[in-house]
Design a protein around this motif. Structure first.
Motif, PDB file in Angstrom:
ATOM      1  N   ALA A  53      49.954  85.682  -5.925  1.00 41.01           N
ATOM      2  CA  ALA A  53      49.603  86.408  -7.149  1.00 41.01           C
ATOM      3  C   ALA A  53      49.613  87.905  -6.855  1.00 41.01           C
ATOM      4  O   ALA A  53      48.833  88.387  -6.045  1.00 41.01           O
ATOM      5  N   CYS A  54      50.499  88.629  -7.507  1.00 40.20           N
ATOM      6  CA  CYS A  54      50.640  90.064  -7.244  1.00 40.20           C
ATOM      7  C   CYS A  54      49.504  90.879  -7.873  1.00 40.20           C
ATOM      8  O   CYS A  54      49.096  91.903  -7.333  1.00 40.20           O
ATOM      9  N   GLU A  55      49.013  90.461  -9.026  1.00 43.10           N
ATOM     10  CA  GLU A  55      47.805  91.012  -9.636  1.00 43.10           C
ATOM     11  C   GLU A  55      47.760  92.534  -9.640  1.00 43.10           C
ATOM     12  O   GLU A  55      46.807  93.148  -9.156  1.00 43.10           O
ATOM     13  N   GLY A  56      48.792  93.169 -10.134  1.00 42.58           N
ATOM     14  CA  GLY A  56      48.784  94.619 -10.275  1.00 42.58           C
ATOM     15  C   GLY A  56      49.204  95.378  -9.036  1.00 42.58           C
ATOM     16  O   GLY A  56      49.139  96.617  -9.008  1.00 42.58           O
ATOM     17  N   ALA A  57      49.626  94.667  -8.006  1.00 43.06           N
ATOM     18  CA  ALA A  57      50.065  95.336  -6.780  1.00 43.06           C
ATOM     19  C   ALA A  57      51.279  96.211  -7.068  1.00 43.06           C
ATOM     20  O   ALA A  57      52.192  95.802  -7.778  1.00 43.06           O
ATOM     21  N   LYS A  58      51.270  97.417  -6.508  1.00 39.71           N
ATOM     22  CA  LYS A  58      52.388  98.331  -6.731  1.00 39.71           C
ATOM     23  C   LYS A  58      52.404  99.393  -5.639  1.00 39.71           C
ATOM     24  O   LYS A  58      51.400  99.649  -4.967  1.00 39.71           O
ATOM     25  N   GLY A  59      53.546  99.993  -5.435  1.00 39.48           N
ATOM     26  CA  GLY A  59      53.656 101.116  -4.521  1.00 39.48           C
ATOM     27  C   GLY A  59      53.460 100.742  -3.058  1.00 39.48           C
ATOM     28  O   GLY A  59      53.657  99.601  -2.646  1.00 39.48           O
ATOM     29  N   GLN A  60      53.066 101.740  -2.273  1.00 37.35           N
ATOM     30  CA  GLN A  60      52.940 101.575  -0.826  1.00 37.35           C
ATOM     31  C   GLN A  60      51.485 101.435  -0.419  1.00 37.35           C
ATOM     32  O   GLN A  60      50.606 102.131  -0.924  1.00 37.35           O
ATOM     33  N   LEU A  61      51.239 100.516   0.526  1.00 39.53           N
ATOM     34  CA  LEU A  61      49.911 100.323   1.094  1.00 39.53           C
ATOM     35  C   LEU A  61      50.020 100.552   2.596  1.00 39.53           C
ATOM     36  O   LEU A  61      50.789  99.877   3.281  1.00 39.53           O
ATOM     37  N   THR A 339      46.589  96.692  -4.896  1.00 33.50           N
ATOM     38  CA  THR A 339      47.483  96.165  -3.866  1.00 33.50           C
ATOM     39  C   THR A 339      46.693  95.636  -2.683  1.00 33.50           C
ATOM     40  O   THR A 339      47.010  94.579  -2.119  1.00 33.50           O
ATOM     41  N   LEU A 340      45.655  96.374  -2.297  1.00 36.21           N
ATOM     42  CA  LEU A 340      44.789  95.935  -1.195  1.00 36.21           C
ATOM     43  C   LEU A 340      44.204  94.559  -1.487  1.00 36.21           C
ATOM     44  O   LEU A 340      44.278  93.641  -0.651  1.00 36.21           O
ATOM     45  N   LYS A 341      43.646  94.384  -2.665  1.00 34.42           N
ATOM     46  CA  LYS A 341      43.011  93.117  -3.009  1.00 34.42           C
ATOM     47  C   LYS A 341      44.026  91.986  -3.116  1.00 34.42           C
ATOM     48  O   LYS A 341      43.790  90.874  -2.627  1.00 34.42           O
ATOM     49  N   ALA A 342      45.173  92.275  -3.739  1.00 33.77           N
ATOM     50  CA  ALA A 342      46.192  91.230  -3.883  1.00 33.77           C
ATOM     51  C   ALA A 342      46.708  90.784  -2.519  1.00 33.77           C
ATOM     52  O   ALA A 342      46.891  89.584  -2.280  1.00 33.77           O
TER      53      ALA A 342
END
Length: 380
Positions: A53-61, A339-342
């Motif tokens: 589940a990507c759940e709003g993940a985006k960009g670079q972490l 992104t961290l949480k996903a």
């Protein structure tokens, strides 16, 4: 990457910990990566990552730390990025000490560490987390193998005392009486031992030190909390991969690193005489028996564990580590929080834990995994 009984972990919780031998990371390409139709929202997925589940993940972490978990992290990142288009997880395996430093300087969203944060590190993290503090979230466990290269000796047995003396430069010859006593019939050469240790700050070093300080207290007088190599002598190499390469290339050598590095480099590993009926080999299954006896010492959102390095349980490999992902419980940067949480939701998920077997690590015991799964969604 081990990579962790009431008040901790019942034996029934570790049924899933029996894992196969480690594979070289490049072999992970055998995963089925055939693309399937995009999920709702237009995110492409792969068969291997279809339930992420990507759940709003985006960009670079950005993340950094433990090299012990690098092989596991590579698998996780590969699968997560396959599922979540437009997301880049950049994990630098610079050692636990380096990762914690970067985290407490606000340079990374999370750090990987093979040991829980010290009190002073928690206090330092409050400056970055602002409304919260850094917490320890166990994610992967496994054995720290003692690897060696010694022609003609395929099944070397050592105990805590001999390991301590070898790495403390007190046993310097392979045919030393203490080694010979543990290996009757072995053709031990009258040659010098080349002992390799980590040059960087490392939770792997710290966990080995905790084991030696506990199981060979009379022979290892160094600070068990030190992430830096505390003893004199020996030769240094950077990261687990550096130590493994050094051992692989040098006859008469010995060093310590996670089992996956030993397997990938076809390095022989030491069996440990713990006082049990038989010496215990370094394997994920045997390490899981030791990790399963761990107790939770953290409170609230912190799940730091206390490991039993002195175990004499049958088949329990005592030199183990648990790698934590360290993140703010509160006060995470808004732009990277989704992104961290996903990503952490995936790594601790049943699916994320299952892939650890492919890299020679031990998934978390069920009770610990459940606790971490409940905490990750609450990060803010």
């Amino acid at each position: 990457m081990k990579l962790s009984r009431k008040n901790g972990l019942r034996a029934s919780a570790i049924g899933a910990l029996v894992v196969s031998g480690a594979l070289v990371l490049s072999a992970c390409g055998s995963d089925n990566n055939t693309e399937t139709p995009a999920k709702e929202g237009g995110t492409k997925t792969s068969a291997a990552a279809s339930n992420i589940a990507c759940e709003g993940a985006k960009g670079q972490l950005l993340a950094a730390g433990s090299s012990a978990q690098k092989n596991a992290m590579d698998l996780w990142v590969k699968n997560f990025q396959a599922a979540c288009s437009g997301v880049e997880i950049n994990y630098q395996a610079i050692g636990s000490g380096g990762g914690i430093t970067k985290f407490n300087q606000g340079q990374v969203a999370f750090a990987g560490s093979d040991s829980a944060l010290k009190d002073e590190e928690v206090a330092e993290s409050a400056k970055i987390c602002k409304t919260g503090k850094g917490v320890n979230l166990p994610m992967v466990g496994g054995p720290i193998a003692i690897g060696y290269k010694l022609d003609g000796v395929d099944n070397l047995v050592l105990d805590a005392s001999t390991i301590a003396k070898i790495f403390d430069n007190k046993i310097t010859k392979w045919n030393d009486p203490a080694i010979a006593k543990l290996n009757p019939g072995a053709k031990l050469p009258d040659s010098s031992i080349q002992a390799f240790h980590r040059s960087d700050e490392s939770g792997t070093t710290q966990n080995l030190g905790k084991y030696l300080s506990t199981a060979a207290a009379a022979d290892w007088k160094h600070d068990p909390k030190s992430k830096s190599w505390p003893a004199q002598g020996g030769q240094a190499a950077n990261g687990s991969s550096g130590v493994a390469t050094a051992v692989k290339d040098a006859e008469g050598s010995i060093g310590y690193f996670e089992l996956s590095y030993a397997t990938a480099n076809k390095i022989s590993t030491v069996s440990i005489n713990t006082g049990a009926a038989a010496p215990v080999a370094a394997s994920s299954e045997n390490a899981s028996k030791a990790i399963a006896a761990a107790k939770v010492k953290g409170t609230g959102s912190d799940v730091a564990l206390s490991l039993d390095y002195a175990t004499k349980a049958e088949g329990a490999y005592p030199i183990v580590l648990v790698t934590y992902e360290i993140a703010c419980d509160k006060g995470n940067k808004a732009e990277t929080l989704p992104t961290l949480k996903a990503f952490l939701n995936y790594t601790v998920s049943e699916e994320g834990q299952k892939v650890l077997a492919d890299a020679g690590y031990a998934p978390l015991p069920a009770e610990i995994a459940a606790k971490v799964r409940a905490i990750v969604p609450t990060l803010s």
